[in-house]
Design a protein around this motif. Sequence first.
Motif, mmCIF file in Angstrom:
data_model
loop_
_atom_site.group_PDB
_atom_site.id
_atom_site.type_symbol
_atom_site.label_atom_id
_atom_site.label_comp_id
_atom_site.label_asym_id
_atom_site.label_seq_id
_atom_site.Cartn_x
_atom_site.Cartn_y
_atom_site.Cartn_z
ATOM 1 N N LEU A 47 0.851 -1.197 0.000
ATOM 2 C CA LEU A 47 0.000 0.000 0.000
ATOM 3 C C LEU A 47 0.886 1.246 0.000
ATOM 4 O O LEU A 47 2.092 1.167 0.247
ATOM 5 C CB LEU A 47 -0.918 0.007 1.226
ATOM 6 C CG LEU A 47 -1.887 -1.170 1.358
ATOM 7 C CD1 LEU A 47 -2.755 -1.002 2.605
ATOM 8 C CD2 LEU A 47 -2.774 -1.305 0.112
ATOM 9 N N ASN A 48 0.287 2.393 -0.266
ATOM 10 C CA ASN A 48 1.061 3.644 -0.235
ATOM 11 C C ASN A 48 0.386 4.702 0.628
ATOM 12 O O ASN A 48 -0.825 4.680 0.841
ATOM 13 C CB ASN A 48 1.302 4.167 -1.658
ATOM 14 C CG ASN A 48 0.012 4.610 -2.331
ATOM 15 O OD1 ASN A 48 -0.566 5.630 -1.973
ATOM 16 N ND2 ASN A 48 -0.457 3.823 -3.313
ATOM 17 N N ILE A 49 1.241 5.621 1.136
ATOM 18 C CA ILE A 49 0.770 6.772 1.919
ATOM 19 C C ILE A 49 1.079 8.008 1.087
ATOM 20 O O ILE A 49 2.197 8.153 0.579
ATOM 21 C CB ILE A 49 1.539 6.870 3.261
ATOM 22 C CG1 ILE A 49 1.347 5.604 4.104
ATOM 23 C CG2 ILE A 49 1.109 8.112 4.044
ATOM 24 C CD1 ILE A 49 2.367 5.466 5.233
ATOM 25 N N VAL A 50 0.102 8.881 0.922
ATOM 26 C CA VAL A 50 0.351 10.147 0.236
ATOM 27 C C VAL A 50 0.599 11.193 1.322
ATOM 28 O O VAL A 50 -0.314 11.536 2.085
ATOM 29 C CB VAL A 50 -0.823 10.525 -0.686
ATOM 30 C CG1 VAL A 50 -0.621 11.929 -1.261
ATOM 31 C CG2 VAL A 50 -0.956 9.490 -1.807
ATOM 32 N N ALA A 51 1.859 11.633 1.429
ATOM 33 C CA ALA A 51 2.251 12.502 2.545
ATOM 34 C C ALA A 51 2.767 13.839 2.046
ATOM 35 O O ALA A 51 3.271 13.954 0.927
ATOM 36 C CB ALA A 51 3.327 11.808 3.371
ATOM 37 N N SER A 52 2.663 14.831 2.917
ATOM 38 C CA SER A 52 3.161 16.161 2.581
ATOM 39 C C SER A 52 4.690 16.159 2.531
ATOM 40 O O SER A 52 5.353 15.474 3.300
ATOM 41 C CB SER A 52 2.684 17.153 3.635
ATOM 42 O OG SER A 52 3.396 18.351 3.519
ATOM 43 N N LYS A 53 5.223 16.960 1.622
ATOM 44 C CA LYS A 53 6.667 17.176 1.508
ATOM 45 C C LYS A 53 7.209 17.980 2.682
ATOM 46 O O LYS A 53 8.402 18.031 2.915
ATOM 47 C CB LYS A 53 6.899 18.087 0.287
ATOM 48 C CG LYS A 53 7.305 17.411 -0.946
ATOM 49 C CD LYS A 53 7.610 18.475 -1.987
ATOM 50 C CE LYS A 53 7.765 17.790 -3.318
ATOM 51 N NZ LYS A 53 7.834 18.741 -4.413
ATOM 52 N N HIS A 54 6.318 18.693 3.357
ATOM 53 C CA HIS A 54 6.736 19.596 4.427
ATOM 54 C C HIS A 54 6.270 19.033 5.757
ATOM 55 O O HIS A 54 5.158 19.314 6.213
ATOM 56 C CB HIS A 54 6.163 20.993 4.200
ATOM 57 C CG HIS A 54 6.517 21.557 2.855
ATOM 58 N ND1 HIS A 54 5.644 21.565 1.802
ATOM 59 C CD2 HIS A 54 7.676 22.098 2.397
ATOM 60 C CE1 HIS A 54 6.238 22.099 0.744
ATOM 61 N NE2 HIS A 54 7.477 22.436 1.067
ATOM 62 N N GLN A 102 8.059 26.371 7.774
ATOM 63 C CA GLN A 102 7.608 27.213 6.655
ATOM 64 C C GLN A 102 6.314 27.959 6.964
ATOM 65 O O GLN A 102 6.014 29.002 6.367
ATOM 66 C CB GLN A 102 7.391 26.360 5.389
ATOM 67 C CG GLN A 102 8.567 25.489 4.992
ATOM 68 C CD GLN A 102 8.520 24.131 5.690
ATOM 69 O OE1 GLN A 102 7.665 23.862 6.543
ATOM 70 N NE2 GLN A 102 9.450 23.256 5.344
ATOM 71 N N LEU A 103 5.477 27.370 7.867
ATOM 72 C CA LEU A 103 4.181 27.919 8.236
ATOM 73 C C LEU A 103 3.217 28.014 7.054
ATOM 74 O O LEU A 103 2.482 28.980 6.901
ATOM 75 C CB LEU A 103 4.333 29.259 8.985
ATOM 76 C CG LEU A 103 5.260 29.192 10.212
ATOM 77 C CD1 LEU A 103 5.400 30.555 10.889
ATOM 78 C CD2 LEU A 103 4.791 28.162 11.244
#
Length: 411
Positions: free
Chosen positions: A98-105, A156-157
């Motif tokens: 399976l895969n997780i779609v995660a934020s780059k930040h 980064q906020l």
Amino acid sequence: MNAQTKIIKSPFQKPDAHGALAMPVYYSAAFEFPSAKAMSDAFCGRSPSHSYSRISNPTVAFLEDRVKTVTGAISVTALTSGMAAISYSLLAVSAAGLNIVASKHLFGNSVSLMRDTLGGLGVEVRFVDFRDINEVAAAIDDKTCAVFFEIITNPQLFVTDIRAVARLAHDASVPVIADTTIIPFTEFSSRELGVDIEVVSSTKYVSGGGTGLGGLLIDNGIFDWSKSHTPALKSLASKVSGRLALTARVKTELLTNVGAIMTPQVAYMETLGLEALSLRYRQQSQSAFFLAQHCQSLPGISRVNYAALDGNPYKELVESQFHSLPGAVFTIDVASPEAAFSFIDHLSVIHRATNLFDNRSLAIHPASTIFGRFTPAQREAMGVLDTTIRLSIGLEDPQDLLADIAQALNA
Ligand SMILES: *Cc1c(COP(=O)(O)O)cnc(C)c1O
């Protein structure tokens, strides 16, 4: 009753041997039973009694119940750190293939947990820029077991449009896991925004005193796991009902097999923290807003980043999602990395330390510390500049903090 009243009023379960008004700290590994039948009922989940403190403990359960009361969640699991809460949330939904779609930040250890630890077990992670909803949409497929992001990224906020991400994920039968550490759950409802699982480093605001490490996994109970892409949860959903499957996995499988439940001592300290959380947060975030506004006109500061400031692209999104200020952390940029070091060295009220949302104000130069092991090119890709200083604002008088910032800049 209002949430704050509920936090303060919820009584410790009676009878207590001494009628204690504050919650006692139950430092007991095991609990005794009046009969073999009662013991069997507890071990097999037919009664709610505590049996062994790796699985549940009265002091820890008291904290969990109070957080449940405030958030309206179906279950709360208190763990030994924020990273444990994040690990649990991802272990509960993922499986090889399976895969997780995660934020780059993301917080650095969340990145390495997914890339190295889960990656080594056959879980794929797709890092995308959550500022672009089309990138998120393009990465999701029928093997996606979760989307994972922070509501406001650090340092980064950037503010995530939670409703938009949740709509997209839910249309594809994918649950939403959000790290909400930066704004306490007493101030906004992640449930109303469509977050399925909220993970929190309670080391930060909830503790306040910055004493012990803790984490909370909050299951909002809105996702129907029979529709998920995770085989173990689909299968559990047919036994315990669709909305309870994740909680069942966390409470019966993960706590038992992985360990990492919060200690009674930390649960006690965090319960004290929780009682004044909202009051502290409002004071700290107001002070952060006040300082961010004043820093804009101080000589030597080229940029102030705080999402409540006029002209910040996220101002409206913050108001519509959180109905509160965007936390008690903001960043300033100075002329050069040397100027950043000099500023930090000359602070006398604000402490040189990592951590966030301590009762004391803290300053750090992210590029040379938290991100110090990355290459300049990697830092640039993550939006971490070597002229940026992160300030986490505590409970000192804001005028004293402003004077400290001004004198450190002049020096
Ligand atoms: C601190 C932090 C974590 C990790 O929490 P620990 O309690 O240190 O394990 C995770 N996410 C965010 C956003 C944090 O600030």
